[in-house]
Write an enzyme that holds these catalytic residues in place. Structure first.
Site, PDB file in Angstrom:
ATOM      1  N   ASP A  67      23.550  33.668 -24.712  1.00 55.53           N
ATOM      2  CA  ASP A  67      22.673  33.300 -25.814  1.00 55.53           C
ATOM      3  C   ASP A  67      23.133  34.122 -27.027  1.00 55.53           C
ATOM      4  O   ASP A  67      23.873  35.105 -26.864  1.00 55.53           O
ATOM      5  CB  ASP A  67      21.230  33.625 -25.430  1.00 55.53           C
ATOM      6  N   ASP A 102      20.962  34.878 -30.426  1.00 57.24           N
ATOM      7  CA  ASP A 102      19.932  35.684 -31.070  1.00 57.24           C
ATOM      8  C   ASP A 102      19.260  36.630 -30.079  1.00 57.24           C
ATOM      9  O   ASP A 102      18.825  36.197 -29.002  1.00 57.24           O
ATOM     10  CB  ASP A 102      18.881  34.782 -31.709  1.00 57.24           C
ATOM     11  N   SER A 135      23.547  28.563 -28.328  1.00 59.08           N
ATOM     12  CA  SER A 135      22.448  29.123 -29.114  1.00 59.08           C
ATOM     13  C   SER A 135      21.440  28.087 -29.571  1.00 59.08           C
ATOM     14  O   SER A 135      21.806  27.005 -30.021  1.00 59.08           O
ATOM     15  CB  SER A 135      23.033  29.836 -30.351  1.00 59.08           C
ATOM     16  N   LYS A 140      21.439  23.825 -22.667  1.00 60.74           N
ATOM     17  CA  LYS A 140      22.234  24.986 -22.252  1.00 60.74           C
ATOM     18  C   LYS A 140      22.667  24.851 -20.792  1.00 60.74           C
ATOM     19  O   LYS A 140      23.818  25.132 -20.449  1.00 60.74           O
ATOM     20  CB  LYS A 140      21.438  26.282 -22.450  1.00 60.74           C
ATOM     21  N   ASP A 179      17.889  36.186 -23.401  1.00 58.83           N
ATOM     22  CA  ASP A 179      16.639  36.943 -23.481  1.00 58.83           C
ATOM     23  C   ASP A 179      15.392  36.069 -23.511  1.00 58.83           C
ATOM     24  O   ASP A 179      14.281  36.583 -23.404  1.00 58.83           O
ATOM     25  CB  ASP A 179      16.636  37.804 -24.743  1.00 58.83           C
ATOM     26  N   ASN A 193      14.117  29.808 -23.036  1.00 54.42           N
ATOM     27  CA  ASN A 193      15.044  28.676 -23.085  1.00 54.42           C
ATOM     28  C   ASN A 193      16.397  29.007 -22.456  1.00 54.42           C
ATOM     29  O   ASN A 193      17.273  28.157 -22.393  1.00 54.42           O
ATOM     30  CB  ASN A 193      15.225  28.187 -24.527  1.00 54.42           C
TER      31      ASN A 193
END
Length: 311
Positions: free
Chosen positions: A93, A95, A182, A233, A256, A259
């Protein structure tokens, strides 16, 4: 049913894993029924492997560990197979994972709506809100922001998470393919792909339009194309593994947010990086240290082996 070998790794958040902690954990394991402590291995002064032989599966052993760690160390339970170290594809991921910030909040600051966006982001990452809905609501708040210098200004503010350059560089030396998937936006995912030398990037596309009064390009307040959510994803991870001929057992998802859980679910393994409590509880493993380089310990590398990779 034949016995299955499992490895439990302790990773201290501080500078050292004490002998008292190791001794206490050893006693805990020896008290478990149908579990034999077969071997131990020091990975570093902060990380230690315990190899178990048992007929219980990983999920049962993980549940047995419960809340061990008490915020001072992470306890990772996994199969001790050839794929533990032999990684063919690691997906990240962006962010709050590859970087410390949430890009959408940095953009929102240009419209003085960062608090509203941050509140929605928090709920989405904690799996309390549908990601597509949350993205739509947040992007709508960005409508009208000028784009002329926006992307370059945001890129200059991005801070790469400690240990990420070392982890990605070391994995690349083993021949592992790396990707960033992302729920953020394409210009920044592509930027991280270039900065870290990743093999693939996918993110959401922000729509733009021309402001009728000024003739300047501004954000339209919506995205174009398919939304990169949890299901996307997961599907993309499977596609990348197939494309590169990587067994699914040799894949990892690191993230984190809520999703990221679907991709962790289809991958060979998953790591919740300093994640929200609900995500940590649902993920295959959690890592709450300062440096993402510590993921090497989860993969079974010793400090000596890590140093060789990073030469």
């Amino acid at each position: 049913m034949s016995s299955a070998e499992i490895v439990v790794t302790l990773i201290a958040h501080g500078s050292e894993l004490s002998e008292q902690t190791k001794s206490g954990f050893r006693a805990f394991l020896n008290d478990l029924s149908d579990v034999e402590l077969e071997q131990e291995k020091a990975l570093s002064v902060r990380a230690y492997d315990f190899f178990l032989r048992t007929q219980k599966d990983v999920a049962v052993i993980k549940e047995t560990m419960g809340s061990l760690g008490n915020g001072i160390l992470d306890v990772i339970v996994q199969k001790n197979s050839e794929w533990r170290k032999k990684k063919g594809l690691v997906v990240f991921d962006m962010d709050s994972t590859l970087i410390y910030q949430e890009v959408i909040e940095l953009i929102a600051a240009y419209a003085q709506v960062e608090d509203r966006v941050a509140e929605i982001t928090e709920r989405a990452m904690n799996n309390e809100l549908d990601f597509k809905q949350s993205l739509q609501e947040r992007v709508a708040l960005l409508k009208g922001i000028k784009t002329a210098t926006l992307y370059d200004e945001i890129k200059a503010k991005l801070r790469v998470t400690e240990g990420v350059p070392e982890l990605t560089r070391g994995l690349q030396k083993t021949g592992c393919k790396l990707a960033v998937l992302s729920g953020g936006f394409t210009p920044f995912a592509n930027h991280m792909k270039e900065v870290l030398g990743l093999d693939f990037a996918r993110a959401n596309v922000l729509a733009t339009e021309t402001d009728a009064s000024t003739g300047e390009e501004v954000l339209s307040g919506y995205t174009l194309g398919d939304v990169v959510d949890g299901e996307c994803k997961a599907a993309t991870l499977i596609e990348l593994a197939r494309e590169h001929g990587v067994p699914i057992e040799a894949t990892v998802m690191v993230g984190d947010g809520g999703n990221d859980l679907p991709a962790m679910g289809v991958a060979g393994f998953g790591i919740a990086w300093n994640a929200k409590p609900k995500v940590q509880a649902a993920a295959p493993s959690k890592l709450n240290t300062r440096s993402m380089q510590d993921a090497f310990y989860i993969f079974g590398y010793t400090d000596g082996e890590i140093q060789e990779l990073l030469k």
